[in-house]
Design a protein around this motif. Sequence first.
Motif, short mmCIF file in Angstrom:
data_model
loop_
_atom_site.label_atom_id
_atom_site.label_comp_id
_atom_site.label_asym_id
_atom_site.label_seq_id
_atom_site.Cartn_x
_atom_site.Cartn_y
_atom_site.Cartn_z
N MET A 1 0.82 -1.20 0.00
CA MET A 1 0.00 0.00 0.00
C MET A 1 0.85 1.25 0.00
SD MET A 1 -2.99 -1.17 2.63
CE MET A 1 -3.98 0.30 2.43
N GLY A 2 2.14 1.08 -0.22
CA GLY A 2 3.03 2.23 -0.25
C GLY A 2 3.19 2.75 -1.66
N LYS B 1 -0.23 -9.24 -0.29
CA LYS B 1 -1.09 -8.10 0.00
C LYS B 1 -2.54 -8.41 -0.36
CE LYS B 1 0.54 -4.11 -1.38
NZ LYS B 1 1.23 -3.14 -2.30
N PHE C 1 0.40 -7.59 7.05
CA PHE C 1 0.13 -6.39 6.26
C PHE C 1 1.16 -5.31 6.55
CE2 PHE C 1 -4.14 -4.91 4.28
CZ PHE C 1 -3.47 -4.60 3.11
N PHE C 2 1.47 -5.12 7.83
CA PHE C 2 2.46 -4.10 8.20
C PHE C 2 3.87 -4.51 7.77
CE2 PHE C 2 -0.76 -2.47 11.26
CZ PHE C 2 -0.75 -1.15 10.84
N SER D 1 4.26 -3.82 4.23
CA SER D 1 4.29 -2.37 3.99
C SER D 1 5.67 -1.78 4.21
CB SER D 1 3.28 -1.67 4.91
OG SER D 1 1.96 -2.08 4.64
N LYS E 1 5.38 9.57 1.51
CA LYS E 1 5.07 8.74 2.66
C LYS E 1 4.16 9.38 3.70
CE LYS E 1 7.57 5.45 1.03
NZ LYS E 1 6.88 4.31 0.38
N LEU F 1 0.20 4.61 9.20
CA LEU F 1 1.37 4.35 8.35
C LEU F 1 2.34 5.54 8.28
CD1 LEU F 1 0.27 2.25 5.22
CD2 LEU F 1 1.92 1.63 7.00
N PHE G 1 6.17 -3.67 11.10
CA PHE G 1 6.53 -2.74 10.03
C PHE G 1 8.05 -2.56 9.99
CE2 PHE G 1 7.60 1.48 8.51
CZ PHE G 1 6.87 1.59 7.33
#
Length: 366
Positions: free
Chosen positions: A1-2, A16, A57-58, A61, A80, A133, A180
Motif C-alpha cells: 500500500m506504499g 497483500k 500487512f504491516f 508495507s 510517505k 502508516l 513494520f
Amino acid sequence: MGTGVTKRIDWVDIAKGICIIFVVMMHSTLGVEEAAGQTGWMHNVVAFAKPFRMPDFFLISGLFLSAVIDRPWLRYLDRKIVHFLYFYVLWLTIQFVFKAPGIMAEGGVSGVISAYLMAFIEPFGTLWFIYILPFFFLATRFMREVPRSLVLVMLAILEILPIHTGWIMIDEFCSRFVYFYAGYALAPQIFRFADWVARNKIVAVIGLLLWAFVEYQMVFTPVPGFGHSLLSGQAWQAGGLGGYSELPLVSLFLGFLGALAIISVSSLLACLSAANLVHRVLSYLGAHSIVVYLAFFLPMAVTRTVLLKTGIITDVGTISLLTMLMGVILPVILYMLIEKTGYGRFLFARPQWAIIDRSGTVPARA
C-alpha cells in the motif's frame, strides 16, 4: 500500500491480496454478527487469521522502505506522509457523509463537527491503517541511524507489554510497529526466504501444515483463568477467542510466524502461471489493495443491511461471506469504471494540487 516502487514482485502482491481479503473478512463478519446478534461459521475463520492478519500487512508495507528512506525530505514527506494524509482526509469525509445522519440524531450538528475533528486525533473506523502508516514511516526515518537489532528488541518489548490505553493510535503503534520495522530491517532476509520457499516447495508445504496445526491450537485452545491483565496490546481487538494466541510473547511469536506463513503461501502461488485465475486475482487485489481498503466500507454496509433485512438468507456465516465478497469486488469495479471513464480519478489518485514534491516521477495512483 506504499508508493515509490515501479517494479512489482508477484509474491508481494499476492501476499497483500491475501491480507486485504482477510481485513475485509474481519470487518464484514464482525459487523454482520453484531447486527444479527449471533455468530456464524465465518467467525472461526476470522479468529484463525487474527494473529497474523495485520502483522503481515504491516511487515509487507515496510519491505521496500530501505530503497527510499534516504530520499530528500521533501520527496519523502510527499510520498510517505502527504500521500496517505490525502486519502485519509478524503475518505474520512466520504464516510462522514454516510455516518453524519446517525451521529446528528444522537448529538446534533455539534456532535457531527466534534466527531469529525476528533477523527484527526483518533483515526475513524476502518481508516486507522492509512492513518498510522505515516507515523511508522516518520519514526523509521528518524531511527535509521540506530542499530536495527536494538530497535527490533525495543519494539518487540513494546509489543509484549500489556498496553491497552483505549486510544487506537497508542495501542496500535505499540503492538504493530515491530512488524513494520521488521519488514524494513529484515527485507533482504525476507526476500531470500521467499526465494527459498519457491525452490523447496515440498518442504514449504509441510512447514505450512505444521504452522496451521500450531495456529489452530493456539487460537482455539482457551487459557484457564484468561483475563484482561494477561493480554497483549492488540488482544482486545474484535475477533479473538481468548486463546493462547492472545497471550503476551505468544502473540508476537505467532505474528511473525503467521507472516512467514503468508509469505510462503504467496511465494508458492507466485510459482503458478501468470494466467492462473488465483494468481491473477490475488495479484490484482494486492496491487490495488488500497482501493479495496478505502472503498469497501459502503458496499459492505449496504450488503449487510440488505441481506439481514430481506431474510433471503438466514445463515449468518453465509451472509458474512457474501458481505465480504461484495466488499472486495465492488470497489474493484468502481476503480475499473473510473479508469475507463476518467471520472472520479481523485478518489484513488492524488491530483496535482495535493503533490508537494514536483521533482522526479510523481506517483499517479494510490
